[in-house]
Design an enzyme around this catalytic site. Sequence first.
Site, PDB file in Angstrom:
ATOM      1  N   ASP A 103       0.801  -1.188  -0.076  1.00  0.00           N
ATOM      2  CA  ASP A 103       0.133  -0.145  -0.059  1.00  0.00           C
ATOM      3  C   ASP A 103       0.987   1.128  -0.121  1.00  0.00           C
ATOM      4  OD1 ASP A 103      -2.266  -1.487   0.074  1.00  0.00           O
ATOM      5  OD2 ASP A 103      -2.473  -1.513   2.315  1.00  0.00           O
TER       6      ASP A 103
HETATM    7  N1  URA Z   1      -1.490  -5.617   4.135  1.00  0.00           N
HETATM    8  C1  URA Z   1      -1.777  -4.526   4.031  1.00  0.00           C
HETATM    9  O1  URA Z   1      -2.818  -4.220   4.816  1.00  0.00           O
HETATM   10  N2  URA Z   1      -0.957  -3.645   3.429  1.00  0.00           N
HETATM   11  C2  URA Z   1      -0.135  -3.624   2.626  1.00  0.00           C
HETATM   12  O2  URA Z   1       0.771  -2.932   2.150  1.00  0.00           O
HETATM   13  C3  URA Z   1       0.501  -4.954   2.837  1.00  0.00           C
HETATM   14  C4  URA Z   1      -0.444  -6.267   3.353  1.00  0.00           C
END
Ligand code: URA
Length: 234
Positions: A103
């Site tokens: 993310d």
């Molecule tokens: N899970 C999440 O919520 N975000 C990420 O970036 C990776 C795994």
Amino acid sequence: MRIDKFLSGAAVASRKEAARAAKKGAVLVNGKVVKDLSVHIDPENDRVIYDGRAVEYRKYIYVMLNKPAGYVSSTDDPGAPVVTELLPENLQKAQLFPCGRLDKYTVGLIILTNDGGAAHRMLSPSRHVSKTYYFELSDALSDDDRKRLEAGVDIGGYVTKPCSIELITDRSGNITITEGKYHQIKRMAEKAGNRITFLRRISFAGIELDAGLPEGKWRYLNESELAVISGYLS
Ligand code: URA
């Protein structure tokens, strides 16, 4: 292929470093010193020595990046900086792409490569590649909630696979999952009435984030990390 491209692709030296080494006579092709690195070689058959060591030919490039917050795990985005902008020009030209997504506000380990086959296999759900994240939570995680999350929870029409959570404090720890659903860890935390306040990927497929690599910096994978990748070659 040009010798300098061969050397940078083999993760031996940047083009600038290679040029400096060549001036000093440290680059040999088939036993002969080569000072002009624009000379073309046959990467599969010519024997290249750099600074006294034989250089193995690598068709593809693999690097690790410590992703900072605010960057999108993509090669192109109209609205935000992308992780490939953090790479030098020669690697941008080599068209590396991130192997999987984090993310925008997650930090940590991303492998970038131009080897589409290996990336595809590492990301294939059937391989159950493990990914470990260090997390911090807004609230304490009870033992019951930890066990519930480990067993698998419904994050909106999908039940997560068993995972492992090792708490460091009651609101921080490491979680290892073997899948990668959209916002998976955030959504899992929400299922426990909690909220992720910080997330850093510290390991992917057994390759660990280099603790000496600051956020925003990259390096080529080393020999033992490449050996892990070679397990995903066809
Ligand atoms: N899970 C999440 O919520 N975000 C990420 O970036 C990776 C795994």
